[in-house]
Design a protein around this motif. Structure first.
Motif, short mmCIF file in Angstrom:
data_model
loop_
_atom_site.label_atom_id
_atom_site.label_comp_id
_atom_site.label_asym_id
_atom_site.label_seq_id
_atom_site.Cartn_x
_atom_site.Cartn_y
_atom_site.Cartn_z
N PHE A 21 31.78 44.38 41.04
CA PHE A 21 32.55 43.14 41.11
C PHE A 21 31.72 41.97 41.64
N PRO A 22 31.79 40.80 40.99
CA PRO A 22 31.20 39.59 41.57
C PRO A 22 31.97 39.22 42.84
N THR A 23 31.32 38.50 43.73
CA THR A 23 31.97 38.04 44.96
C THR A 23 31.80 36.54 45.10
N ILE A 24 32.41 35.97 46.12
CA ILE A 24 32.27 34.53 46.36
C ILE A 24 30.81 34.19 46.62
N GLN A 25 30.11 35.08 47.34
CA GLN A 25 28.67 34.90 47.54
C GLN A 25 27.96 35.32 46.25
N LYS A 26 27.43 34.38 45.51
CA LYS A 26 26.94 34.63 44.16
C LYS A 26 25.85 35.68 44.09
N LYS A 27 25.07 35.84 45.15
CA LYS A 27 23.97 36.80 45.10
C LYS A 27 24.40 38.19 45.55
N SER A 47 45.25 34.93 42.79
CA SER A 47 44.91 36.26 43.31
C SER A 47 43.44 36.64 43.21
N PHE A 48 42.72 36.08 42.27
CA PHE A 48 41.35 36.53 42.03
C PHE A 48 40.39 35.35 41.88
N ILE A 49 39.15 35.58 42.25
CA ILE A 49 38.15 34.53 42.10
C ILE A 49 37.92 34.31 40.60
N PRO A 50 37.47 33.11 40.19
CA PRO A 50 37.32 32.80 38.77
C PRO A 50 36.49 33.81 37.98
N ALA A 51 35.48 34.39 38.60
CA ALA A 51 34.58 35.29 37.88
C ALA A 51 35.26 36.55 37.37
N ILE A 52 36.39 36.93 37.96
CA ILE A 52 37.06 38.16 37.51
C ILE A 52 38.50 37.91 37.06
N GLU A 111 36.26 47.29 46.57
CA GLU A 111 36.16 47.81 47.93
C GLU A 111 36.54 46.76 48.98
N GLU A 112 36.50 45.47 48.60
CA GLU A 112 36.83 44.41 49.54
C GLU A 112 38.34 44.17 49.66
#
Length: 223
Positions: free
Chosen positions: A185-191, A21-26, A161-162
């Motif tokens: 929140f961090p996203t897939i795009q690291k920057k 459900s969630f990207i690794p960063a969160i 928000e995404e």
């Protein structure tokens, strides 16, 4: 499909849902879910697929969703944060972020008699999404929690928000934005980062919802 209480032996299934459900960063750590189960087991619910097809294939029901919550005795004061000087603003904002950030320790935030029900996380396995199950699971889970905890006044949650699907569900049930955590929140795009939206809803919105139960379903809520 039934909604039932989570048990400690369900951790493996819960982590499987989390990773899908969630990207690794969160993603929450296993120890965080274990703490939530220990501190407030009444607030940790699962969605189980008990269909004949699944039972025949797996020899047991499949845990396909989870919702976990905490009780808070207060919310941060959002009303005057914008008017603070720069130093105080950063300090107040960081305090709010720490309370809402993934992985926070419920030992310091959960209060057994708290008036606010904070939905700390809610997710489904990929194959169970886009079928209306998420909406039904969320609605019935929150209704059950509000029904069993009469002193709960408001429901609180944080959403990225995404996550348009989740936002649509929350808005349908009367949640409204009260504060926005920019670049939270961090996203897939690291920057890049996305905003976190803090939303609330009156608990009474969920107290009139009816649902079916059956002893044949382990006293779970049928959806």
């Amino acid at each position: 499909m039934i909604i039932c209480p989570a048990q400690h032996f369900d951790i493996f299934s819960i982590m499987n849902i989390e990773r899908q459900s969630f990207i690794p960063a969160i993603q929450e750590k296993k120890r965080v879910f274990e703490k939530r189960l220990k501190i407030f087991p009444e607030g940790f619910l699962l969605l189980a697929d008990c269909s004949d097809e699944v039972i025949l294939k797996n020899k047991t029901a499949l845990i396909c969703g989870y919702l976990c919550a905490e009780r808070w005795d207060e919310l941060p004061d959002f009303s005057n944060i914008e008017s603070k000087n720069k130093k105080d603003y950063k300090k107040s904002l960081r305090k709010i972020e720490k309370r809402f950030e993934p992985g926070h320790n419920p030992l310091y935030t959960h209060k057994n008699e708290g008036r606010f029900l904070y939905i700390s996380s809610f997710a489904l396995l990929k194959e169970y999404r886009t079928k209306g199950l998420g909406e039904k699971f969320f609605k019935n889970s929150v209704a059950a929690l509000c029904g069993s905890m009469k002193t709960i006044e408001k429901i609180v949650l944080l959403v990225n928000e995404e996550w348009k699907g989740a936002l649509k569900i929350y808005e349908k049930f009367g949640f409204s934005e009260i504060f926005r955590l920019q670049d939270f929140f961090p996203t897939i795009q690291k920057k890049q980062k996305s905003d976190g939206i803090i939303m609330t809803c009156d608990a009474e919105c969920f107290r009139n919802i009816e649902f079916n139960t059956s002893e044949n379903d382990l006293n779970g809520i049928k959806i």
